[in-house]
Scaffold this motif. Structure first.
Motif, PDB file in Angstrom:
ATOM      1  N   LEU A 133      24.377  25.500  25.867  1.00  0.00           N
ATOM      2  CA  LEU A 133      24.300  25.789  24.445  1.00  0.00           C
ATOM      3  C   LEU A 133      24.053  24.526  23.622  1.00  0.00           C
ATOM      4  CD1 LEU A 133      27.091  28.478  23.872  1.00  0.00           C
ATOM      5  CD2 LEU A 133      24.618  28.776  23.687  1.00  0.00           C
ATOM      6  N   SER A 136      20.432  24.157  23.628  1.00  0.00           N
ATOM      7  CA  SER A 136      19.680  25.380  23.365  1.00  0.00           C
ATOM      8  C   SER A 136      18.895  25.312  22.058  1.00  0.00           C
ATOM      9  CB  SER A 136      20.643  26.567  23.303  1.00  0.00           C
ATOM     10  OG  SER A 136      19.972  27.747  22.919  1.00  0.00           O
ATOM     11  N   SER A 408      18.580  26.049  32.959  1.00  0.00           N
ATOM     12  CA  SER A 408      18.211  25.660  31.598  1.00  0.00           C
ATOM     13  C   SER A 408      17.269  26.696  30.992  1.00  0.00           C
ATOM     14  CB  SER A 408      17.540  24.288  31.603  1.00  0.00           C
ATOM     15  OG  SER A 408      16.277  24.369  32.243  1.00  0.00           O
ATOM     16  N   GLU A 409      17.035  26.580  29.695  1.00  0.00           N
ATOM     17  CA  GLU A 409      16.178  27.539  29.008  1.00  0.00           C
ATOM     18  C   GLU A 409      14.718  27.425  29.427  1.00  0.00           C
ATOM     19  OE1 GLU A 409      16.614  27.633  24.802  1.00  0.00           O
ATOM     20  OE2 GLU A 409      18.748  28.055  24.887  1.00  0.00           O
TER      21      GLU A 409
END
Length: 462
Positions: A133, A136, A408-409
């Motif tokens: 987060l 993010s 991860s994103e």
């Protein structure tokens, strides 16, 4: 009355030379109109889909419209029914420097516990979610524009490492919450807490009083815990996957590679301690009766006979079915580990809750068997399943297991992606609590009619 065999007359039947209602020209025109409408509708729909549609997709579960799809480019396409067409939310992450006591929940009373230590083991989700987060694109630095607020805490690890005892954890949480005006504004409804162990929110003894409206991320959905009060609420909380060893979830090289079914030594296995649990004890006894079919070694967690992480997965991948019985609580990490060694998980925990049920049909990738019927009957049933069916379940599990990996994103599919979708469903436009009131101009005030912008911590909590 006319006969039913009489042809219907056109309106205005008094005209004897009425033209036919539908000529060939009309028919051709209608067909062209239908074709044009279909083309432009498809084009419009395609332009608003969240993922590129030029990939050919394979249904995870062909019979379910609400299941996820995996493209040949390995992108995960979220169904509209399960989630929505667009992910858009803002999350504020509290910093341990802005709130007195938050550092203690992350590092212990002396601040000496390293977060990297807490990253390991089945409770590592408390650190991984926080770290993801922080990086993010959905994180915001402005509280005023946040949809949700994340409260980082590594309390399970801190407690295990002796950094805080139960009483200190309770007192520290209350101290932290009293310094959060936005928590009081909503009664905690827009605040997120992670409790990654079987104890769930019970690590915070007074959770019922203070965070009973908050969003709790936990792998534990048990409704029959030792406190006789479930800390999981289907409507507000989110079940998350346990933390599988990174060496098994990372794309590319893995600690242990799956074996072909023909080379697996056992029909099924269970790797874990008995801990006096009925289901586990039954499995150990069953393995003594059928040692060639069921492997249940007595695991050692210390000493020279301790099973290392590679040895553990080497054992796990040597069976067609990986049994996941109930332990101290209903959830078990073995369920998620099974997907990465490519054995079919068999759930032997009646109260278990599984993550992301909006988009995953677990009947297609696992088996759930009554814990009260653990015995020879179970092995007979598993033995009756053809390898072709087992391969099919493993193949479908292979498609969806990316949802158990905390990546991860940049990854197109991960546990974090699914959690963010679930969190978006919890977002409220309107916030209220027993201690918030509002006036004709939309301003929010407290019981003393002090505007929200002027609230000063510490604030009394319920």
């Amino acid at each position: 009355m006319g006969s039913i065999n009489n042809k219907a007359r056109p309106f205005g039947g008094q005209h004897h030379h009425q033209q036919p209602l539908c000529t060939r020209t009309h028919q051709i025109g209608a067909l062209l109109l239908v074709a044009a409408t279909f083309f432009f509708t498809s084009l419009f729909d395609r332009s608003f889909r969240p993922c590129a549609s030029h990939f050919s997709t394979v249904d995870l579960i062909p019979t379910s419209r609400s299941s996820v799809h995996v493209s040949d480019g390995r992108d995960l396409l979220w169904p509209h029914r399960g989630y929505g067409p667009h992910l858009d939310l803002k999350i504020y992450v509290y910093d341990d420097r802005e709130i007195d006591g938050l550092k203690a929940l992350m590092r212990g009373r002396d601040g000496t516990i390293d977060s990297s230590t807490c990253l390991k083991g089945q409770w590592g989700t408390q650190v991984k979610i926080h770290r993801l987060l922080l990086k993010s694109r959905f994180r915001t630095q402005k509280k005023g524009e946040a949809d949700l607020f994340f409260v980082p805490a590594y309390t399970k690890c801190v407690r295990m490492m002796g950094g805080l005892n139960d009483k200190e954890i309770n007192q520290t949480y209350v101290k932290v919450l009293s310094q959060m005006p936005y928590f009081r504004r909503s009664g905690g409804r827009d605040h997120i807490f992670v409790f990654p162990s079987g104890a769930g929110a019970h690590l915070f003894r007074s959770w019922v009083t203070y965070i009973n409206r908050s969003i709790i991320l936990t792998p534990e959905g048990d409704r029959t815990d030792k406190k006789d009060t479930s800390a999981f609420n289907t409507w507000k909380d989110i079940i998350i996957p346990g933390n599988v060893e990174d060496g098994m979830t990372t794309n590319g090289a893995t600690l242990v590679h799956p074996l072909p079914l023909s080379k697996r030594k056992f029909l099924a296995n269970y790797l874990g301690r008995a801990q006096g649990k009925v289901g586990r004890l039954k499995l150990i006894e069953l393995s003594k009766q059928f040692p060639d079919k069921l492997e249940c070694p007595e695991l050692k967690f210390s000493g020279p006979d301790k099973l290392g992480r590679i040895d553990y997965f080497e054992h796990l991948h040597n069976a067609k079915f990986c049994l996941a019985p109930r332990g101290e609580s209903s959830w078990t990490l073995r369920f998620y580990e099974a997907f990465f060694v490519e054995c079919v998980p068999v759930i032997l925990s009646d109260q278990v809750e599984l993550p992301f049920q909006n988009v995953v049909d677990y009947t297609q990738i696992s088996i759930k068997w009554p814990s009260t019927r653990i015995g020879p009957e179970l092995l007979q049933y598993l033995e009756s399943i053809p390898d072709e069916n087992i391969e099919g379940m493993i193949s479908r599990g292979r498609q969806v297991r990316c949802l158990w990996a905390y990546a991860s994103e940049s990854a197109s599919c991960s546990a974090m992606h699914a959690i963010l979708w679930e969190l978006q469903r919890k977002v409220r436009l309107f916030h209220q609590s027993t201690e918030t009131f509002w006036l004709h101009n939309g301003s929010v005030v407290n019981r003393n009619l002090v505007q929200f912008s002027d609230w000063r911590p510490p604030m009394p909590l319920p």
